[in-house]
Design an enzyme around this catalytic site. Structure first.
Site, short mmCIF file in Angstrom:
data_model
loop_
_atom_site.label_atom_id
_atom_site.label_comp_id
_atom_site.label_asym_id
_atom_site.label_seq_id
_atom_site.Cartn_x
_atom_site.Cartn_y
_atom_site.Cartn_z
N SER A 1 -9.56 1.68 3.02
CA SER A 1 -8.72 2.49 2.16
C SER A 1 -7.67 1.69 1.40
O SER A 1 -7.00 2.22 0.52
CB SER A 1 -8.05 3.59 2.97
OG SER A 1 -7.11 3.05 3.90
N SER B 1 -9.89 -0.68 7.16
CA SER B 1 -9.24 -0.52 5.86
C SER B 1 -8.52 -1.75 5.34
O SER B 1 -8.07 -1.77 4.20
CB SER B 1 -8.27 0.66 5.90
OG SER B 1 -8.98 1.87 6.05
N LYS C 1 0.84 -1.20 0.00
CA LYS C 1 0.00 0.00 0.00
C LYS C 1 0.88 1.25 0.00
O LYS C 1 1.89 1.31 0.71
CB LYS C 1 -0.91 -0.03 1.23
CG LYS C 1 -1.91 1.11 1.31
CD LYS C 1 -2.81 0.89 2.54
CE LYS C 1 -3.85 2.00 2.71
NZ LYS C 1 -4.73 1.74 3.87
#
Length: 253
Positions: free
Chosen positions: A162, A186, A84
């Site tokens: 996210s 997330s 990420k």
């Protein structure tokens, strides 16, 4: 055109690791297969912010040389993954998914990136995310530098946030596993939306040093993978104490 790498790239890490260990699969071959799929499919899902082709091939060749010499580091040696874009990677931009920080760079890796490098994992690139991990709030799926995270099962639907890129990349066989982060949902949300296995570790299990801070007492870093067994392998590699994060625990996995 048929996808010649689909069967290989959708295999769990436990199987890929066994193939590499028994010299039935080359880390270079596996990395090239994932890079080919990334070039073919990643744009449809807005899954990647940055693809680190050169870094990936260099790390794969190093892994292949070491394994050929009998220096296997462990089950993640030669396994390609994505991280990420909230996690710092030295020399490669770390955008936090937002336009104001789109060219941001750090001079050292986040602890989890360093630990995975030491385990011999191969970094394919930085995965998309909701801007600033959603910590400023958001209402729409396209609140990200790369646009909405599109679900590989139905491109008209969202991957969840996210960790939108990690969810899509694992579900579509673009990476062997991914590293996501969670403040409040997330990792779990994109895992559920995309049908993959996500592990939100207990607070303090994994060092957060080098990651963007959303909420110091809620942030966690963990794997998204194709099985619980894969998630455990990754957790073993990234957990443990860290002098750069006083909250990191030395409890064994």
């Amino acid at each position: 055109m048929p996808d010649l790498h689909a069967d290989l790239c959708f295999r769990p890490v436990t199987e890929l690791s066994d193939l590499i260990r028994h010299r039935k699969l080359s880390p270079v071959e596996l990395t090239q297969a994932y890079l080919d799929r990334i070039r073919r499919y990643a744009g449809e899902m807005n899954a990647f912010v940055t693809v680190t082709d050169d870094i990936a091939m260099e790390q794969a060749r190093e892994a292949e040389r070491e394994i050929a010499r009998g220096r296997r580091r462990g089950p993640l040696h030669g396994i390609p993954y994505g991280a990420k874009d909230l996690l710092a990677t030295a020399g490669t931009r770390t955008t936090w998914g937002a336009a104001p920080t789109r060219n941001q760079r750090f001079d050292q890796d986040a602890t989890v990136i360093r630990l995975l490098r030491e385990a011999g994992a191969v970094l394919l690139g930085k995965l998309a995310m909701v801007e600033f991990a959603g910590c400023l709030g958001y209402r729409f799926a396209d609140a990200a530098l790369t646009g909405p995270g599109r679900n590989p099962w139905d491109l008209s639907r969202w991957t969840g946030g996210s960790s939108s890129g990690p969810g899509a990349a694992v579900a579509s066989g673009l990476v062997g596993f991914a590293i996501g982060t969670e403040t409040w949902g997330s990792i779990l949300c994109p895992s559920a939306f995309c049908g993959v296995t996500g592990l939100r570790p207990t607070y303090g299990r994994v060092s957060r040093a080098g990651g963007m801070v959303g909420s110091y007492t809620l942030d966690k870093i963990g794997p998204l993978a194709r099985s619980a067994g894969d998630a455990r392998l990754v957790l073993q590699a990234i957990s443990g104490p860290d002098p750069d994060d006083p909250s990191a625990s030395d409890e064994p996995v």
